[in-house]
Structures are given as structure tokens and as C-alpha cells.
Design a protein around this motif. Structure first.
Motif: not given
Length: 303
Positions: A165-182
Motif C-alpha cells: 500500500n505504501n509502495v503504491e502511495v509513494i509511486s503516485r507521489i513520484l508520478m505527480k512530481k514527474k508531471e511537475e517537471g522534476k
């Protein structure tokens, strides 16, 4: 942007990084895959200037490099590396750590509460970190990097010790950061997760970075390219290859046989299916080479 030119790092005469030249761009999630001790952490330490390369050059945006302390300070304003659990102060709370990182990188303080909520840390974030479990400490380390909000984020085994569950939560946050251009560079042994989210995946071999697509040309192909057969006897494999000479096959250390299909038509695929059923091999699927397959093929071991 990060540009590496001929980066070489040697320890006791052994080249851990061997003449690496590559460019990483903003908005990319880069996956690094390899057994321990093959160069992943060394590369990240070079990117942070925690370790000096024996040869080669490293350049960031606006031509910045680590040629002086003042330039290093400028680079570390937009490049950060996820802290290790050993970097935590047991007498401080999780919120104290997040405030510290937000202050150090002069990021928006609103990120603190947003990140606490996103990672479901509210019930323990005000407690001293000395009372945290390993999973709680790992989430805090990740949260500290997120609140730094730098343009480039380096993460070594970010998912270590976390439940699905936490792996999936962190993955979603990482994808959001990637979309922000990180730009996000991750070294991980969670290959299914890395394959799902990374834009480019590199394996280490003899100090070199090798693109997964260079190992298997169809790795990123969405078409059916591979037949996976469980516990395929050698004599059946040879009979299959003799009957269909355009095919090639490799048996991995986990007992899975990968048969490269090439550009076979539907009729041939149906014939192959019938052959396997007649050979009493009902456990097979058509699909693609996975990152787990690639790891076993390249390193002759299973994660």
C-alpha cells in the motif's frame, strides 16, 4: 538536466563506474537496476559530489559543475538526495525533520502538511523518530525529500521495507512530481514497480550503464514478443526450436523459459500453443519480457 561525460570511478584498481557518458532530462523518471555493489550508490554519490570521479566531467543546468564550493552550493539548491534512516535524529519529531528540510531548501511550508496527509503520517509525525518503526522512518525520509521540492531528486532504495500500500502511495507521489517537471533518479530492487513508472531503465554491467532496450530490443514494445513457459524440459525446448527455427529461447535461473517470437503470424502462434499443450506444458503465457526477466538474463540471479 544532468550531463555526464566519461565519468570513471576506480577503487583499488577496479572500475566501479567505467567511462559513463549520458544525459538525463527534466521530467524524466530514471530507474537504476543492478545487484548490490555494482555502482548504483557510487553513481548517486558522484552526482551529489559526495565522491569525486577519477576522470570525466559532470554538468548541470546553466553549465554549472562542482569546480568550486560556491558552485556546489548553487547545485545543491536544486539537487537533493533522499536521506538515509541513519541520518534521522531520534530526539526530534518527524515534523521537526520536515520543517528542517523545508527551511534548508526554502520550499513552500504548505508542502509539509500536504506531504504528511499524502503519506498518512498524521498519527505519528509529532512523535520522536526514536519511537518509529522501520517503515515509518522510511516514509519520513521520503517525505523529507519531497518537502525539499528540488528540481532533481535522487533516491536509493526508496521503497525499502514498505508494504504494498505504501509502495503504491509513494509511486503516485513520484508520478505527480514527474508531471511537475522534476527529474527523479531511483535505484530500486522493486522491479515490477520500477518497470511500471520509469521512463528509462538502466542496468549496470562492468561499470557501464546499459539501457534496457539495448539488451532486449523489444523491451519497451507493447506488442506480444515473448512466450513464457514454466518448467520447460530441455528436449521439448529443442523440439520447439527445430520445428520453428525462426524462434530463439533462453531458460532463466528461476526455471522460466523465454521464447522470442519475432514477427510470427496468428496461425503460427496457434500452432505453438497446440505444440505446448500436446507436450503437457499448460503453464505458459504470451506477453513481453519483464524487468524481472531482464534482471535474471543479465545477472543470472533472481530478485
Amino acid at each position: 538536466m544532468i550531463e555526464l561525460q566519461n565519468i570513471t570511478v576506480e577503487f583499488a584498481g577496479k572500475k566501479v563506474l567505467n567511462d559513463i557518458s549520458i544525459t538525463f532530462q527534466q521530467g524524466e523518471m530514471i530507474g537504476l537496476v543492478a545487484p548490490n555493489g555494482t555502482g548504483k550508490s557510487t553513481l548517486m554519490n558522484v552526482l551529489m559530489n559526495y565522491l569525486k570521479a577519477n576522470r570525466g566531467s559532470l554538468t548541470f543546468k546553466d553549465g554549472l559543475n562542482y569546480s568550486s564550493k560556491s558552485k556546489e552550493v548553487k547545485i545543491h539548491q536544486f539537487v537533493s538526495m533522499m536521506p538515509d534512516q541513519s541520518d534521522l535524529y531520534n530526539h526530534l519529531s518527524g515534523r521537526d525533520h520536515l520543517k528542517m528540510f523545508a527551511t534548508m531548501w526554502k520550499s513552500d511550508k504548505k508542502l509539509i502538511d500536504e506531504t504528511i496527509e499524502a503519506l498518512n503520517m498524521g498519527h505519528y509525525v509529532n512523535k520522536k523518530t526514536g519511537t518509529y518503526s522501520l517503515g515509518m522512518r522510511q516514509r519520513l525520509c521520503f517525505a523529507m525529500q519531497i518537502v525539499s521540492n528540488t528540481e532533481i531528486m535522487l533516491m536509493d532504495e526508496v521503497m525499502n521495507g514498505l508494504d504494498p500500500n505504501n509502495v503504491e502511495v509513494i509511486s503516485r507521489i513520484l508520478m505527480k512530481k514527474k508531471e511537475e517537471g522534476k527529474m527523479i533518479i531511483i535505484a530500486s530492487h522493486l522491479l515490477d514497480n520500477l518497470e511500471k513508472y520509469a521512463d528509462r531503465i538502466f542496468l549496470f554491467k562492468e561499470g557501464k550503464l546499459v539501457d534496457a532496450d539495448e539488451i532486449v530490443a523489444t523491451f519497451s514494445d507493447s506488442a506480444l514478443t515473448t512466450l513464457r513457459v514454466k518448467n520447460m524440459p530441455e528436449h521439448v525446448k529443442q523440439a520447439l526450436l527445430q520445428k520453428y527455427p525462426a524462434l530463439s529461447a533462453q531458460t532463466l535461473v528461476n526455471g522460466m523459459t523465454l521464447v522470442s517470437l519475432g514477427a510470427q503470424g496468428q496461425d503460427t502462434l496457434s500452432d505453438i500453443t497446440a505444440f505446448l499443450v500436446e507436450s503437457n506444458l499448460p503453464e505458459f503465457i504470451f506477453g513481453n519480457v519483464t524487468l524481472n526477466d531482464l534482471y535474471a538474463m543479465y545477472y543470472h540471479e533472481v530478485v
